[in-house]
Design a protein around this motif. Structure first.
Motif, PDB file in Angstrom:
ATOM      1  N   HIS A  60       2.654  11.691  -0.970  1.00  0.00           N
ATOM      2  CA  HIS A  60       3.073  10.380  -1.903  1.00  0.00           C
ATOM      3  C   HIS A  60       3.812   9.261  -1.230  1.00  0.00           C
ATOM      4  CE1 HIS A  60       7.286  11.302  -2.944  1.00  0.00           C
ATOM      5  NE2 HIS A  60       6.720  12.659  -2.847  1.00  0.00           N
ATOM      6  N   GLY A  61       4.774   9.686  -0.304  1.00  0.00           N
ATOM      7  CA  GLY A  61       5.464   8.715   0.304  1.00  0.00           C
ATOM      8  C   GLY A  61       4.897   7.881   1.277  1.00  0.00           C
ATOM      9  N   TYR A  62       3.884   8.892   1.979  1.00  0.00           N
ATOM     10  CA  TYR A  62       3.059   8.037   3.143  1.00  0.00           C
ATOM     11  C   TYR A  62       2.080   7.112   2.216  1.00  0.00           C
ATOM     12  CZ  TYR A  62       5.300  11.159   6.213  1.00  0.00           C
ATOM     13  OH  TYR A  62       6.259  11.631   6.979  1.00  0.00           O
ATOM     14  N   ALA A  63       1.531   7.623   1.175  1.00  0.00           N
ATOM     15  CA  ALA A  63       0.558   6.580   0.346  1.00  0.00           C
ATOM     16  C   ALA A  63       1.350   5.302   0.133  1.00  0.00           C
ATOM     17  CB  ALA A  63       0.043   7.347  -0.797  1.00  0.00           C
ATOM     18  N   TYR A  64       2.614   5.631  -0.529  1.00  0.00           N
ATOM     19  CA  TYR A  64       3.346   4.461  -0.969  1.00  0.00           C
ATOM     20  C   TYR A  64       3.465   3.444   0.212  1.00  0.00           C
ATOM     21  CZ  TYR A  64       7.061   1.659  -2.967  1.00  0.00           C
ATOM     22  OH  TYR A  64       7.999   0.786  -3.570  1.00  0.00           O
ATOM     23  N   ASP A  65       3.900   3.874   1.477  1.00  0.00           N
ATOM     24  CA  ASP A  65       4.220   3.143   2.543  1.00  0.00           C
ATOM     25  C   ASP A  65       2.961   2.583   3.083  1.00  0.00           C
ATOM     26  OD1 ASP A  65       6.884   3.410   2.656  1.00  0.00           O
ATOM     27  OD2 ASP A  65       6.941   4.999   4.074  1.00  0.00           O
ATOM     28  N   GLY A  66       1.872   3.308   2.963  1.00  0.00           N
ATOM     29  CA  GLY A  66       0.436   2.934   3.366  1.00  0.00           C
ATOM     30  C   GLY A  66       0.091   1.531   2.673  1.00  0.00           C
ATOM     31  N   ILE A  67       0.396   1.369   1.197  1.00  0.00           N
ATOM     32  CA  ILE A  67       0.135   0.166   0.662  1.00  0.00           C
ATOM     33  C   ILE A  67       0.768  -1.111   1.142  1.00  0.00           C
ATOM     34  CG2 ILE A  67       0.327  -0.836  -1.610  1.00  0.00           C
ATOM     35  CD1 ILE A  67      -1.822   1.294  -1.287  1.00  0.00           C
ATOM     36  N   TRP A  68       2.224  -0.707   1.436  1.00  0.00           N
ATOM     37  CA  TRP A  68       2.937  -1.792   2.095  1.00  0.00           C
ATOM     38  C   TRP A  68       2.481  -2.316   3.603  1.00  0.00           C
ATOM     39  CZ3 TRP A  68       5.982  -4.991  -0.197  1.00  0.00           C
ATOM     40  CH2 TRP A  68       6.747  -4.608  -1.355  1.00  0.00           C
ATOM     41  N   VAL A  69       1.858  -1.230   4.116  1.00  0.00           N
ATOM     42  CA  VAL A  69       1.256  -1.452   5.709  1.00  0.00           C
ATOM     43  C   VAL A  69       0.158  -2.458   5.403  1.00  0.00           C
ATOM     44  CG1 VAL A  69       0.015  -0.491   7.575  1.00  0.00           C
ATOM     45  CG2 VAL A  69       2.064   0.746   6.699  1.00  0.00           C
ATOM     46  N   ILE A  70      -0.808  -2.133   4.287  1.00  0.00           N
ATOM     47  CA  ILE A  70      -1.803  -2.891   4.243  1.00  0.00           C
ATOM     48  C   ILE A  70      -1.577  -4.504   3.584  1.00  0.00           C
ATOM     49  CG2 ILE A  70      -3.880  -3.238   2.808  1.00  0.00           C
ATOM     50  CD1 ILE A  70      -4.298  -0.559   2.783  1.00  0.00           C
TER      51      ILE A  70
ATOM     52  N   PHE B 193       7.980  -1.897   9.808  1.00  0.00           N
ATOM     53  CA  PHE B 193       9.219  -2.170   8.676  1.00  0.00           C
ATOM     54  C   PHE B 193       9.839  -0.647   8.249  1.00  0.00           C
ATOM     55  CE2 PHE B 193       5.257  -1.162   6.677  1.00  0.00           C
ATOM     56  CZ  PHE B 193       5.293  -0.285   5.683  1.00  0.00           C
ATOM     57  N   PHE B 194      10.617  -0.379   7.347  1.00  0.00           N
ATOM     58  CA  PHE B 194      11.431   0.595   7.127  1.00  0.00           C
ATOM     59  C   PHE B 194      10.849   0.980   5.721  1.00  0.00           C
ATOM     60  CE2 PHE B 194      14.766   3.075   5.188  1.00  0.00           C
ATOM     61  CZ  PHE B 194      15.005   3.965   6.073  1.00  0.00           C
ATOM     62  N   GLY B 195      10.423   2.082   5.346  1.00  0.00           N
ATOM     63  CA  GLY B 195       9.585   2.508   4.303  1.00  0.00           C
ATOM     64  C   GLY B 195      10.258   3.638   3.728  1.00  0.00           C
ATOM     65  N   VAL B 196       9.798   4.300   2.739  1.00  0.00           N
ATOM     66  CA  VAL B 196      10.612   5.508   2.206  1.00  0.00           C
ATOM     67  C   VAL B 196      10.086   6.596   3.246  1.00  0.00           C
ATOM     68  CG1 VAL B 196      10.418   4.628  -0.218  1.00  0.00           C
ATOM     69  CG2 VAL B 196       8.275   5.921   0.816  1.00  0.00           C
ATOM     70  N   THR B 197       9.331   6.686   3.914  1.00  0.00           N
ATOM     71  CA  THR B 197       9.076   7.892   4.962  1.00  0.00           C
ATOM     72  C   THR B 197       9.982   7.372   6.090  1.00  0.00           C
ATOM     73  OG1 THR B 197       7.064   6.710   5.530  1.00  0.00           O
ATOM     74  CG2 THR B 197       7.069   8.289   3.677  1.00  0.00           C
ATOM     75  N   GLY B 198      10.545   6.341   6.257  1.00  0.00           N
ATOM     76  CA  GLY B 198      11.323   6.111   7.348  1.00  0.00           C
ATOM     77  C   GLY B 198      10.657   5.024   8.233  1.00  0.00           C
ATOM     78  N   GLU B 199      10.988   4.630   9.295  1.00  0.00           N
ATOM     79  CA  GLU B 199      10.592   3.568  10.172  1.00  0.00           C
ATOM     80  C   GLU B 199       8.913   3.702  10.178  1.00  0.00           C
ATOM     81  OE1 GLU B 199      11.775   0.348  13.462  1.00  0.00           O
ATOM     82  OE2 GLU B 199      12.822   2.275  13.290  1.00  0.00           O
TER      83      GLU B 199
END
Length: 804
Positions: free
Chosen positions: A254-264, A307-313
């Motif tokens: 779930h954290g990687y999905a959350y950071d994935g949205i921010w990547v897009i 960027f720095f996300g919930v899963t790290g940088e």
């Protein structure tokens, strides 16, 4: 703007149909977000290049998707399974593990990780000593790993196989302080409970084998407290996520999905900024599946996102997420986070030394073999050296005694020079003990090899004359053809007495050569023959009656002691080759015992005899010597008679004649005795005696004349008499009885009586009638030259008194 993931199930047909329906019937999509199942994701990712679409996955970890030549438009926010390999490399280096083995389940996913690990470790001075794989039963592979002394095992297998692996590890005792297992860390919580019933392994045994294993997996959420791109910290995000999901099952992605949205979002923003700065007339809304230019802009913008996300940088390198890898350890039936690896900084952090090893230190990557030179104990060497010095002092005292008393008959008759050589040989034997105890703790390797040529006690045995020459020939040939060298013999490994995780391999220094057995066999055979010859000489001289010359008993005792001790010493020395102290003690005691006993047997009796009875060397046991001489003379007579067989018959005739005459003399002696008795009784009957016994006198003289007239047979008779000498006066022979007239007439008593009888008769009766002395002569002992009558009137007969 982007396509949400419509397919979570791993149904290839439905997944592909949903994708193609979206492309065909939906609006133009800028990107593809999603893909969980490896089979569906790989098919879609391979076809995206034709539509100029960039795909971002938050859950596909299969290493196959890392191939940029095949999947150039594929990205993922979750690290791939191969991302754990750089972290494992860092962990191995941290604990200085340079030798590992791999155990892989025969599945493509795990095989790819194993192959990538091989490439990562290549060139990093870390050896993969054994690579094992299995399909269903891992026990055979586990046993092979143990046989190859693999201590650090890198495993790639699922939960079901993990239970079987650790059951086999328990059976093979591949757990505990000497082993370290590193396995995937993405298993579910309490994963072993679901599969324990599929094996025959007891739960406690499984947990004992699992204790201490290290799991490696990506970090679901960062442990840092920094604010992320969303303005929340990872901890705040997790709290909000748990609150919104309620009782539903959470996913670690779930954290990687959350950071994935921010990547897009950041990718599109970066693309828009690029288009605004370079081409004001083109917008992202103008994108279509044939617009290669905008497709390249989206691809480059995502690749540069950071960027720095919930899963790290969040950072991409060739489409791969450079994430954070966590390390967990199974401690007391639960997994505990013990460290993490940041792929961006290439840095490993161990949390407060939270890793618990079951030993005092981390396991060794192999059995550490510490070669230990077994040395002679210094106290033992000192004690035996002291005994050796005492032996040498004793030998020196014997040498001084032998030299000082060399002119004494007792010492002189026992070959003092040979005794000196025996003493010197004993001192050399003692000296060899000092050399036997030298090893690497006392001398260097070069010096030790030099001493190899003199530390063999066989050189001390043959030191006299030809024996010395033979010894020298053997030893010279030995040294030239096959010289002795310093060799190091290694023995089986032993556990460390201190309990450390190392094994001790004892090593010993020896003086050996290629054909040691052959050369020793030659020396032993030669020395054995010498000892047997010495025993033969001692046996042959056992009857010598002079004590100074007869050492046969002591020589036999010496040979016996030396032989027995050499056999025992050689056997024990061979059996204790791996125990230098025991071997040195046995060899030294054998040498000391043999040398001391030999020297004492040779010299102590001489010393005692010289002190108590200095003339013992010249005191011959006469009676025993006489009896032995008679036996020897009898042997000599027999041998001479056998040589002179031609004269035997004539000699027997003479002996018979001699016997007859002796019998006649005996009869005449009796007649003389009767006449003497009559003279003593009636002196007036002298004239009658002269007339009546004149014939008897003539018979006596005729017998003497016969004996003297046998000049031709004197040599033969003399030879016989020499071979059979008459018994000495006073001697007795039990084999001869008193009734033998031949022996009786020559006894001292008979001769004395004969003289007492014959001399008066000759004086008063016979001598005047045959022209001898006058009857009035006062003594029969007057010399004939004193009488003129004796000079002018030669006697008619030569008179010999019988028995004189």
């Amino acid at each position: 703007m982007f396509l949400r993931q419509p397919f979570w199930q791993c149904d290839n047909a439905k997944g592909l149909k949903a994708f193609y329906d979206a492309i065909k019937y939906g609006p133009n999509h800028l990107m593809v977000f999603g893909g969980v199942c490896a089979t569906v994701t790989s098919i879609i990712a391979e076809s995206l290049k034709g539509w100029n679409l960039v795909q971002l996955s938050f859950a596909a970890t299969t290493p196959e998707l890392a191939d940029k030549k095949k999947y150039p438009y594929f990205f993922r926010t979750v690290p791939s399974d191969n991302a754990v390999n750089p972290a494992i490399l860092k962990l191995l280096k941290h604990y200085h593990w340079k030798r590992v083995g791999t155990l892989t389940q025969d599945v493509q996913r795990f095989s790819e990780v194993r192959n990538d690990l091989t490439g990562v470790l290549y060139g990093e001075d870390i050896e993969i000593s054994d690579t094992e794989s299995f399909s269903n039963d891992p026990c055979t592979s586990v046993k092979k790993l143990k046989g190859n002394d693999v201590r650090i095992i890198l495993g790639q297998f699922d939960e079901e196989m993990a239970v079987k692996v650790f059951c086999c590890a328990y059976d093979e005792e591949m757990y505990g302080s000497k082993y370290q297992w590193i396995i995937p860390g993405w298993y579910e919580n309490l994963w072993w409970e679901s599969w324990i019933n599929s094996t025959q392994c007891l739960s406690k045994n499984l947990l004992a084998a699992m204790e201490g294993y290290i799991g490696v997996d990506f970090e679901p959420l960062s442990s840092k407290t920094n604010k992320t791109i969303s303005g929340r910290t990872p901890q705040q995000y997790e709290k909000e996520y748990n609150a919104k999901r309620g009782d539903g099952q959470s996913s670690k992605f779930h954290g990687y999905a959350y950071d994935g949205i921010w990547v897009i979002a950041r990718t599109l923003q970066r693309a828009m900024n690029y288009l605004n700065s370079t081409n004001k007339h083109q917008k992202i809304e103008d994108f279509n599946y044939t617009n290669h230019k905008l497709g390249k802009i989206f691809l480059n913008a995502m690749n540069e996102t950071r960027f720095f996300g919930v899963t790290g940088e969040v950072v991409f390198r060739n489409g791969e997420r450079m994430g954070t890898i966590k390390f967990t350890q199974f401690q007391e039936q639960k997994e505990v986070k013990v460290g993490e690896y940041n792929a961006v900084d290439d840095k490993l952090v161990i949390i407060n030394n939270s890793i618990r090893f079951q030993g005092l230190e981390p396991p060794k990557d192999k059995t550490i073999i510490q070669e230990e030179l077994r040395k002679i104990s210094l106290p033992l060497y000192s004690i035996l050296s002291a005994l050796t010095i005492l032996g040498m002092i004793m030998a020196s005292a014997f040498l001084f005694f032998n030299i000082k008393n060399r002119n004494q008959k007792l010492i002189k008759m026992s070959s003092p020079y040979m005794n000196n050589l025996i003493i010197l040989g004993g001192m050399l034997s003692y000296a060899s003990i000092f050399l036997f105890g030298l090893d690497g703790s006392f001398v260097s390797e070069k010096t030790f090899e030099t001493l190899c040529t003199i530390i063999k006690d066989q050189k001390l045995l043959g030191i006299v004359g030809g024996m010395l020459l033979i010894d020298l020939c053997i030893l010279i040939c030995w040294q030239v053809v096959d010289p002795l060298r310093r060799t190091v013999e290694k023995y089986n490994m032993e556990p460390d007495p201190a309990g450390r995780d190392i094994s001790i391999r004892p090593i010993l220094e020896h003086c050996e050569n290629t054909h040691m057995t052959i050369w020793l066999g030659i020396v032993y055979a030669y020395k054995g023959l010498l000892m047997l010859f010495g025993c033969f000489l001692a046996w042959e001289t056992r009857n010598v009656s002079i004590p100074a010359l007869n050492d046969s008993k002591y020589i036999g005792m010496s040979v016996y002691n030396v032989g027995i001790m050499c056999i025992i010493g050689a056997a024990v020395s061979f059996l204790t080759r791996d125990q230098p102290n025991v071997q040195f003690c046995i060899v030294a005691l054998v040498i000391i015992f043999c040398s001391t006993i030999t020297l004492c047997l040779v010299f102590v009796p001489k010393l005692i005899t010289l002190r108590t009875n200095p003339d013992a060397a010249t005191q011959n046991r006469r009676f025993q010597f006489t009896q032995n001489q008679k036996k020897e003379d009898s042997k000599t007579s027999t041998s001479v008679t056998s040589v002179n067989q031609a004269s035997t018959s004539r000699l027997e005739g003479l002996q018979s004649e001699n016997h007859r005459l002796r019998m006649k003399i005996t009869e005449l002696d009796k007649d003389l005795e009767e006449v003497t008795m009559q003279l003593q009784d009636t002196p007036e009957k002298t004239t009658y005696i002269k007339q009546n016994h004149y014939q008897d006198l003539n018979d006596i003289l005729s017998i003497r004349n016969f004996t003297d007239s046998k000049d031709g047979e004197k040599a033969i008779l003399k030879n016989h008499l020499d071979q059979n000498p008459p018994a000495q006066w006073g001697s007795s022979d039990p084999s001869r009885t008193s009734k033998d007239p031949i022996e009786d007439i020559n006894s001292p008593e008979h001769i004395q009586r004969r003289l007492s009888l014959q001399l008066p008769i000759l004086h008063h009766a016979y001598l005047p009638s045959i022209g001898g002395v006058d009857a009035s002569c006062a003594s029969p002992c007057v010399s004939p030259s004193a009488s003129p009558r004796h000079r002018h009137v030669p006697p008619s007969f030569r008179v010999m008194v019988s028995g004189l």
